[in-house]
Design a protein around this motif. Structure first.
Motif, PDB file in Angstrom:
ATOM      1  N   ARG A 143       0.834  -1.302   0.007  1.00 59.52           N
ATOM      2  CA  ARG A 143       0.033  -0.079  -0.008  1.00 59.52           C
ATOM      3  C   ARG A 143       0.793   1.344   0.118  1.00 59.52           C
ATOM      4  NH1 ARG A 143      -4.982  -0.411   4.202  1.00 59.52           N
ATOM      5  NH2 ARG A 143      -5.628   1.448   2.766  1.00 59.52           N
ATOM      6  N   VAL A 144       2.032   1.340   0.429  1.00 61.35           N
ATOM      7  CA  VAL A 144       3.112   2.397   0.273  1.00 61.35           C
ATOM      8  C   VAL A 144       3.983   2.437  -0.686  1.00 61.35           C
ATOM      9  CG1 VAL A 144       2.946   2.840   2.617  1.00 61.35           C
ATOM     10  CG2 VAL A 144       4.748   1.439   1.872  1.00 61.35           C
ATOM     11  N   GLY A 145       3.879   1.233  -1.642  1.00 63.42           N
ATOM     12  CA  GLY A 145       4.616   0.855  -3.025  1.00 63.42           C
ATOM     13  C   GLY A 145       5.801   0.394  -2.476  1.00 63.42           C
ATOM     14  N   THR A 255       7.071   4.443  -2.407  1.00 69.32           N
ATOM     15  CA  THR A 255       6.669   5.291  -3.788  1.00 69.32           C
ATOM     16  C   THR A 255       5.382   5.694  -3.895  1.00 69.32           C
ATOM     17  OG1 THR A 255       6.505   3.018  -4.834  1.00 69.32           O
ATOM     18  CG2 THR A 255       8.578   4.059  -4.830  1.00 69.32           C
ATOM     19  N   GLU A 256       4.527   4.736  -3.129  1.00 65.57           N
ATOM     20  CA  GLU A 256       3.253   5.216  -3.185  1.00 65.57           C
ATOM     21  C   GLU A 256       2.359   5.808  -1.966  1.00 65.57           C
ATOM     22  OE1 GLU A 256       1.498   4.816  -6.024  1.00 65.57           O
ATOM     23  OE2 GLU A 256       3.289   3.845  -7.093  1.00 65.57           O
ATOM     24  N   GLY A 257       3.266   6.011  -0.918  1.00 67.11           N
ATOM     25  CA  GLY A 257       2.624   6.594   0.478  1.00 67.11           C
ATOM     26  C   GLY A 257       3.694   6.626   1.252  1.00 67.11           C
ATOM     27  N   THR A 258       3.212   6.979   2.651  1.00 64.42           N
ATOM     28  CA  THR A 258       4.015   7.120   3.869  1.00 64.42           C
ATOM     29  C   THR A 258       3.127   6.124   4.811  1.00 64.42           C
ATOM     30  OG1 THR A 258       5.131   9.156   3.143  1.00 64.42           O
ATOM     31  CG2 THR A 258       5.031   8.446   5.521  1.00 64.42           C
ATOM     32  N   LEU A 259       3.793   5.479   5.869  1.00 63.68           N
ATOM     33  CA  LEU A 259       3.188   4.835   6.968  1.00 63.68           C
ATOM     34  C   LEU A 259       4.053   5.266   8.249  1.00 63.68           C
ATOM     35  CD1 LEU A 259       1.367   2.529   7.617  1.00 63.68           C
ATOM     36  CD2 LEU A 259       3.132   0.952   7.227  1.00 63.68           C
ATOM     37  N   TYR A 266       1.487   3.056  20.922  1.00 62.01           N
ATOM     38  CA  TYR A 266       0.533   2.492  20.181  1.00 62.01           C
ATOM     39  C   TYR A 266      -0.730   3.550  19.611  1.00 62.01           C
ATOM     40  CZ  TYR A 266       2.260  -1.581  22.635  1.00 62.01           C
ATOM     41  OH  TYR A 266       2.902  -2.561  22.883  1.00 62.01           O
ATOM     42  N   ASN A 267      -0.100   4.680  19.190  1.00 65.47           N
ATOM     43  CA  ASN A 267      -1.121   5.762  18.422  1.00 65.47           C
ATOM     44  C   ASN A 267      -1.716   5.164  17.075  1.00 65.47           C
ATOM     45  OD1 ASN A 267      -0.340   7.764  20.633  1.00 65.47           O
ATOM     46  ND2 ASN A 267       1.525   8.157  19.489  1.00 65.47           N
ATOM     47  N   PRO A 268      -2.659   5.753  16.841  1.00 64.46           N
ATOM     48  CA  PRO A 268      -3.278   5.144  15.745  1.00 64.46           C
ATOM     49  C   PRO A 268      -2.288   5.045  14.499  1.00 64.46           C
ATOM     50  CG  PRO A 268      -4.725   6.698  16.623  1.00 64.46           C
ATOM     51  CD  PRO A 268      -3.572   7.028  17.372  1.00 64.46           C
ATOM     52  N   ILE A 269      -2.296   3.859  13.975  1.00 63.63           N
ATOM     53  CA  ILE A 269      -1.252   3.771  12.613  1.00 63.63           C
ATOM     54  C   ILE A 269      -1.858   4.947  11.355  1.00 63.63           C
ATOM     55  CG2 ILE A 269      -0.580   2.101  10.629  1.00 63.63           C
ATOM     56  CD1 ILE A 269      -1.387   0.059  12.925  1.00 63.63           C
ATOM     57  N   ARG A 270      -0.837   5.645  10.975  1.00 68.08           N
ATOM     58  CA  ARG A 270      -1.253   6.602  10.029  1.00 68.08           C
ATOM     59  C   ARG A 270      -0.890   6.067   8.520  1.00 68.08           C
ATOM     60  NH1 ARG A 270      -2.845  12.138  10.583  1.00 68.08           N
ATOM     61  NH2 ARG A 270      -1.975  13.487   8.943  1.00 68.08           N
ATOM     62  N   LEU A 271      -1.780   6.168   7.718  1.00 72.19           N
ATOM     63  CA  LEU A 271      -1.289   5.535   6.251  1.00 72.19           C
ATOM     64  C   LEU A 271      -1.504   6.888   5.272  1.00 72.19           C
ATOM     65  CD1 LEU A 271      -0.372   3.840   4.032  1.00 72.19           C
ATOM     66  CD2 LEU A 271      -2.625   2.829   4.158  1.00 72.19           C
ATOM     67  N   HIS A 272      -0.676   7.654   4.572  1.00 71.97           N
ATOM     68  CA  HIS A 272      -0.889   8.574   3.989  1.00 71.97           C
ATOM     69  C   HIS A 272      -0.628   8.250   2.501  1.00 71.97           C
ATOM     70  CE1 HIS A 272      -0.393  13.159   3.328  1.00 71.97           C
ATOM     71  NE2 HIS A 272      -1.195  12.775   2.579  1.00 71.97           N
ATOM     72  N   SER A 275      -4.776   8.601  -2.002  1.00 70.97           N
ATOM     73  CA  SER A 275      -6.168   8.564  -1.911  1.00 70.97           C
ATOM     74  C   SER A 275      -6.600   9.449  -0.460  1.00 70.97           C
ATOM     75  CB  SER A 275      -6.705   7.221  -1.506  1.00 70.97           C
ATOM     76  OG  SER A 275      -6.356   6.514  -2.720  1.00 70.97           O
ATOM     77  N   GLY A 276      -5.592   9.945   0.107  1.00 70.61           N
ATOM     78  CA  GLY A 276      -5.896  10.555   1.595  1.00 70.61           C
ATOM     79  C   GLY A 276      -5.240  10.009   2.475  1.00 70.61           C
ATOM     80  N   ILE A 277      -5.698  10.552   3.705  1.00 72.43           N
ATOM     81  CA  ILE A 277      -5.161  10.079   5.215  1.00 72.43           C
ATOM     82  C   ILE A 277      -5.819   9.174   5.747  1.00 72.43           C
ATOM     83  CG2 ILE A 277      -4.045  10.747   7.184  1.00 72.43           C
ATOM     84  CD1 ILE A 277      -3.341  13.239   6.162  1.00 72.43           C
TER      85      ILE A 277
END
Length: 327
Positions: A143-145, A255-259, A266-272, A275-277
């Motif tokens: 999902r992050v390439g 290449t496709e995003g940042t995680l 254990y803060n919420p996992i953040r996927l950018h 498509s958005g955050i």
């Protein structure tokens, strides 16, 4: 071995909630003995947790015919000694992380494990927690390439005990006992997770300093490293900063995003991504070592395999020692 009767060497804070209760929650597993050099501490722990036997001598616990396997929950400087003692008695071992206070001691443990044919497991339990399994799933799904870079950032203010007199300071900032300072206690979890995701780190170097002056061991570390697949990474740790700089974050850039995720909070996992955050909340069990302990018990019962072994834990000690310039 169907019913695993555990003996604990050490009964400190980690055994109260994180690990201790989990041994009795797994089918075919129970705690039958505990050892501390402090008789009052051993007796109190045994009484509070309904454990039938307690000792002040580790060898006596290891030699007990009622103990099938040994959990070592002491400071790192004694991990190798107790692990080797138990394995030479033919008893499987589960050791708190890091495996030892030095890479050389890890190698000793591995040699004896191989020589005796007795398994040694290490408490890198975060690999098994739902939170980090979700992080790995996101990476495995691509999902992050293609992953290009990894960064660890950790900072916290001093603990109140850091201001204590030298004889009253916690063992975690006594290098002869801990292997280093707080870096040697906390960074292993971060580095183990990254090696679980990306493979073994094959090159590492770093700079360490004592900037706060509260104790003698390092309180600030910067490092760079790269993995066997060529992925570069870096890290910075500070254990004496201002509250405003507090941070617990690993950032994986692809290449496709940042995680982004935390290791201790254990803060919420953040996927950018484009498509958005997306923020992903994942709950962990109250006894965080339970999933790993269950896997270990099942392995000892012949029902599966546990890969969280001393061999898989040793590269983390190698990286720690390289970053601190031990060799």
């Amino acid at each position: 071995m169907k019913n695993i009767r555990w003996g604990f060497i050490g009964c400190g804070e980690v055994t109260e909630v994180k690990s201790g209760p989990a041994f009795n929650m797994v089918e075919g597993s129970s705690v039958v003995a505990v050892m501390s050099r402090n008789a009052d501490k051993a007796r109190s722990y045994a009484e509070r947790h309904d454990i039938p036997m307690w000792y002040t001598d580790a060898q006596a616990l290891v030699d007990s015919p009622d103990v099938d396997a040994v959990y070592i929950a002491t400071p790192p400087s004694s991990h190798a000694t107790y692990a080797i003692m138990a394995m030479r008695a033919g008893k499987p071992v589960y050791v708190e992380k890091p495996l030892a206070a030095t890479y050389d001691d890890c190698a000793r443990v591995n040699r004896v494990s191989q020589e005796m044919g007795v398994p040694c497991y290490v408490a890198y339990y975060r690999r098994y927690l739902p939170y980090f399994k979700k992080v790995k799933a996101i990476l495995d799904e691509g999902r992050v390439g293609k992953v290009l870079n990894v960064q660890i950032r950790f900072a916290c203010p001093p603990r109140q005990v850091d201001y204590n007199s030298p004889e009253e300071r916690p063992w975690r900032i006594q290098p002869d006992i801990a292997g280093g300072g707080y870096f040697y206690d906390l960074a292993p979890h971060q580095l183990d997770l990254l090696q679980h995701f990306f493979g073994v780190i094959v090159h590492a170097e770093g700079y360490s300093a004592n900037r706060g002056g509260l104790y003698q061991v390092e309180d600030t570390v910067s490092a760079c490293f790269h993995f066997e697949n060529g992925l570069p990474g870096s890290g910075s740790w500070c254990f004496a900063g201002h509250e405003s700089g507090k941070e617990d974050r690993i950032e994986i850039i692809g290449t496709e995003g940042t995680l982004c995720f935390s290791v201790f909070d254990y803060n919420p996992i953040r996927l950018h991504t484009s498509s958005g955050i997306e923020e992903i909340v994942v709950e962990n069990p109250p006894h965080v070592q339970l999933p790993l302990i269950q896997n270990i018990v099942e392995a000892l019962q012949g029902k599966g395999e546990c890969l969280c072994t001393a061999i898989s834990a040793t590269p983390t000690n190698w990286v720690l020692d390289r970053i601190l310039g031990k060799f």
